[in-house]
Design an enzyme around this catalytic site. Structure first.
Site, PDB file in Angstrom:
ATOM      1  N   TYR A 453       0.843  -1.185   0.000  1.00  0.00           N
ATOM      2  CA  TYR A 453       0.000   0.000   0.000  1.00  0.00           C
ATOM      3  C   TYR A 453       0.884   1.242   0.000  1.00  0.00           C
ATOM      4  O   TYR A 453       1.936   1.269   0.651  1.00  0.00           O
ATOM      5  CB  TYR A 453      -0.906   0.029   1.229  1.00  0.00           C
ATOM      6  CG  TYR A 453      -1.922  -1.087   1.278  1.00  0.00           C
ATOM      7  CD1 TYR A 453      -3.220  -0.894   0.830  1.00  0.00           C
ATOM      8  CD2 TYR A 453      -1.581  -2.337   1.786  1.00  0.00           C
ATOM      9  CE1 TYR A 453      -4.153  -1.912   0.876  1.00  0.00           C
ATOM     10  CE2 TYR A 453      -2.513  -3.365   1.833  1.00  0.00           C
ATOM     11  CZ  TYR A 453      -3.793  -3.140   1.391  1.00  0.00           C
ATOM     12  OH  TYR A 453      -4.713  -4.151   1.436  1.00  0.00           O
ATOM     13  N   HIS A 461      -6.537   1.389  -2.193  1.00  0.00           N
ATOM     14  CA  HIS A 461      -6.312  -0.043  -2.344  1.00  0.00           C
ATOM     15  C   HIS A 461      -4.831  -0.319  -2.592  1.00  0.00           C
ATOM     16  O   HIS A 461      -4.061   0.575  -2.939  1.00  0.00           O
ATOM     17  CB  HIS A 461      -7.151  -0.596  -3.496  1.00  0.00           C
ATOM     18  CG  HIS A 461      -8.619  -0.540  -3.248  1.00  0.00           C
ATOM     19  ND1 HIS A 461      -9.293  -1.460  -2.468  1.00  0.00           N
ATOM     20  CD2 HIS A 461      -9.567   0.340  -3.658  1.00  0.00           C
ATOM     21  CE1 HIS A 461     -10.576  -1.165  -2.420  1.00  0.00           C
ATOM     22  NE2 HIS A 461     -10.766  -0.075  -3.134  1.00  0.00           N
ATOM     23  N   LYS A 504      -4.294  -4.779  -9.798  1.00  0.00           N
ATOM     24  CA  LYS A 504      -3.027  -4.735  -9.070  1.00  0.00           C
ATOM     25  C   LYS A 504      -1.914  -5.249  -9.980  1.00  0.00           C
ATOM     26  O   LYS A 504      -2.153  -6.039 -10.885  1.00  0.00           O
ATOM     27  CB  LYS A 504      -3.099  -5.560  -7.787  1.00  0.00           C
ATOM     28  CG  LYS A 504      -4.254  -5.157  -6.882  1.00  0.00           C
ATOM     29  CD  LYS A 504      -4.273  -5.937  -5.607  1.00  0.00           C
ATOM     30  CE  LYS A 504      -5.554  -5.667  -4.829  1.00  0.00           C
ATOM     31  NZ  LYS A 504      -5.838  -4.262  -4.646  1.00  0.00           N
TER      32      LYS A 504
END
Length: 547
Positions: A453, A461, A504
């Site tokens: 993070y 997120h 991601k």
């Protein structure tokens, strides 16, 4: 060619990175619209100001083109020499080793909040991540006015569900109106032509016709059947006209009662209204109460489905009652010897009882720290002491280091420890990313080892997902013929697909394993021999990655 991964590498030494640093990278974020119903709390940037449970006192920045900045640096340096700041960490927290869970438990509420707010360490055993079980219990019993993350998330999901339901309802109404308009068929037979209205007295209100040829000039068809509690549909091949007769009768009754008259459809090929396709009857639902008198609640076919009528994921009823599942008679009728049972069953789902409100809530939640988080707080920061549950005395750093290495195996291994212990490999990567300012948290939810993070899970997120892999690149391992565990291309594609779906970026962190060393060495000398190499894996698409 479209799925060829683009790999970017970066190499760094573990011992070259500082033990703790402040992440200065900040990104401009769009603030969400304020919600008047949500109570405001302290700003997040003030509540989570410290990235780790220690404070730093840096000197001012020096700018070569501004000589005055040099005096600022000298003034701050002299001030810290005369009156040095307090030693850090100012507060050392205590935890208890749990051999059953292979983790450390923090049971002091203040220590729990401090470790969570200053680095997002650990996980609540009764919570998904943030240890807010006490707040949720207080909110459930009505003793806490502050908002919690779960309530805000549930409110936003409910708003999205209502918006989608309203949008679907409008789409269905538009489709129904289009079907009614398209169901009109121009008269072609002689009997149909003679049946057309030829005077203003015969014309129905709301359906203007052309007096020259007797054909409708505009098909203004509204939801007449919906207002009368009937359903409409397509025209059938056999020309069923049962709906038209019912519509005409109900329209006459409405006019006689003084209500707003719903115009009937004009004559079409000898029929009073466009025919419809008969559908299967809708199942009626009942609501049974614990009472000698059973009241059944039925629904009109024209009633739209209530979005609040349903069960939540945990099996409870939304808002504790059935908004569209209880009739006025069932709500007003309360009599009989079983009335108290009915009330207790209703209040158990709708809200807390008086005894629950008066009882004091005891915080039963504790914070769980994994092995890497525990050793980082003890070894790198010195902000935690771990107590032995048997003797009650704190572990030394060397004893805790050996304990973490032993318990990283399944089952625990008391001797014959290797340089590629699971704890050594994962802690090397954890310490590496923590030292670079990333908030590192376990990533088992996404099938990886760590999640990175930028500032913390309350701000945004995770941006990167890390998989730690051992690398036997030294000459000693080549002579021994040691090879890392083989991973198939399907495994890499599966992991990358999951991270791409979750927006991601996948990072492969290779930890170079040193040759075997003496177990009497300290943790500092051991970790100096490990190096971490990072590889970013991304999908390369020829139509999107031209720049």
């Amino acid at each position: 060619m479209a799925d060829t991964p683009n790999i970017v590498s970066a190499t760094s030494n573990l011992h070259d990175a500082p033990s703790a640093s402040v992440n200065t990278t900040s990104s401009t974020q769009v603030k969400p619209k304020s919600r008047p119903s949500t109570p405001k709390g302290p700003p997040l940037h003030q509540l989570y100001a410290l990235p780790v449970p220690i404070r730093t006192f840096p000197l001012p920045s020096f700018y070569p083109n501004n000589p005055i900045s040099l005096f600022h640096v000298i003034y701050a340096w002299v001030g810290q020499l005369i009156s040095p700041p307090p030693a850090e960490p100012a507060i050392i927290y205590q935890g208890i080793w749990s051999p059953e869970t292979r983790s450390v438990h923090i049971k002091d509420p203040k220590s729990i909040r401090a470790l969570w707010e200053q680095g997002f360490f650990g996980k609540g055993n009764y919570s998904r991540s943030e240890p807010n079980w006490l707040k949720r219990e207080q909110a459930r019993k009505g003793n806490n006015g502050n908002h919690i993350a779960e309530d805000v998330t549930a409110q936003r999901r409910e708003e999205r569900k209502m918006m989608k339901w309203d949008r679907a309802r409008k789409e269905q109404e538009a489709i129904q109106r289009t079907r009614l308009q398209e169901a009109w068929v121009a008269p072609v037979g002689p009997m149909e032509l003679l049946a057309l209205p030829n005077s203003e007295h015969d014309l129905k209100p709301g359906y203007p016709n052309d007096s020259l040829n007797g054909t409708p000039t505009q098909s203004i068809i509204t939801n007449s059947t919906e207002g009368l509690g009937l359903s409409s549909g397509y025209a059938t091949p056999n020309g069923d006209a049962t709906l038209a007769n019912a519509t005409a009768v109900d329209a006459t009754d409405a006019i006689a009662d003084g209500k707003d008259a719903v115009p009937a459809l004009p004559d079409m090929n000898g029929y009073a209204s466009p025919p419809h396709t008969p559908t299967s009857p809708i199942k009626r639902r009942k609501s049974v109460r614990f009472s000698p008198k059973v009241d059944s609640t039925t629904f009109q076919l024209s009633d739209p489905p209530n979005p609040n009528h349903g069960t939540q994921s945990n099996g409870g009823v939304v808002n504790g009652n059935l908004t569209n599942g209880s009739s006025p008679s069932s709500q007003s009728a309360k009599s009989g010897p079983f009335e108290s049972i009915s009330e207790s069953s209703t209040t158990s789902t709708s809200g807390p009882t008086s005894s629950e409100l008066n009882s004091e809530i005891v915080d039963k939640e504790h914070l769980q720290l994994c092995l890497e988080e525990v050793f980082y707080l003890v070894f790198a920061l010195g902000a935690l002491t771990v107590l032995n549950p048997v003797t009650g005395k704190p572990f030394t750093t060397s004893d805790l280091f050996t304990l973490c290495r032993q318990t990283s195996y399944i089952p625990p291994r008391m001797k014959n420890l290797q340089p590629d212990d699971p704890f050594l490999i994962h802690y090397a990567a954890y310490h590496h990313f923590r030292s670079l300012g990333w908030v590192t948290r376990p990533g088992i939810k996404f099938g990886v080892d760590w999640m990175l993070y930028n500032r913390g899970p309350v701000f945004s997120h995770a941006e990167f997902a890390v998989i730690v892999l051992p690398a036997y690149t030294g000459p000693w391992w080549k002579t021994e013929g040691r090879q890392p565990p083989r991973k198939s291309w399907h495994w890499l594609h599966t992991i990358n697909r999951v991270q791409a779906t979750a927006l991601k970026t996948l990072v492969l962190a290779y930890v170079d394993i040193p040759p075997p060393f003496d177990d009497e060495l300290g943790a500092t000398e051991i970790f100096k021999r490990y190096r971490v190499r990072e590889f970013i894996v991304r999908r390369w698409l020829s139509n999107r990655n031209r720049d």
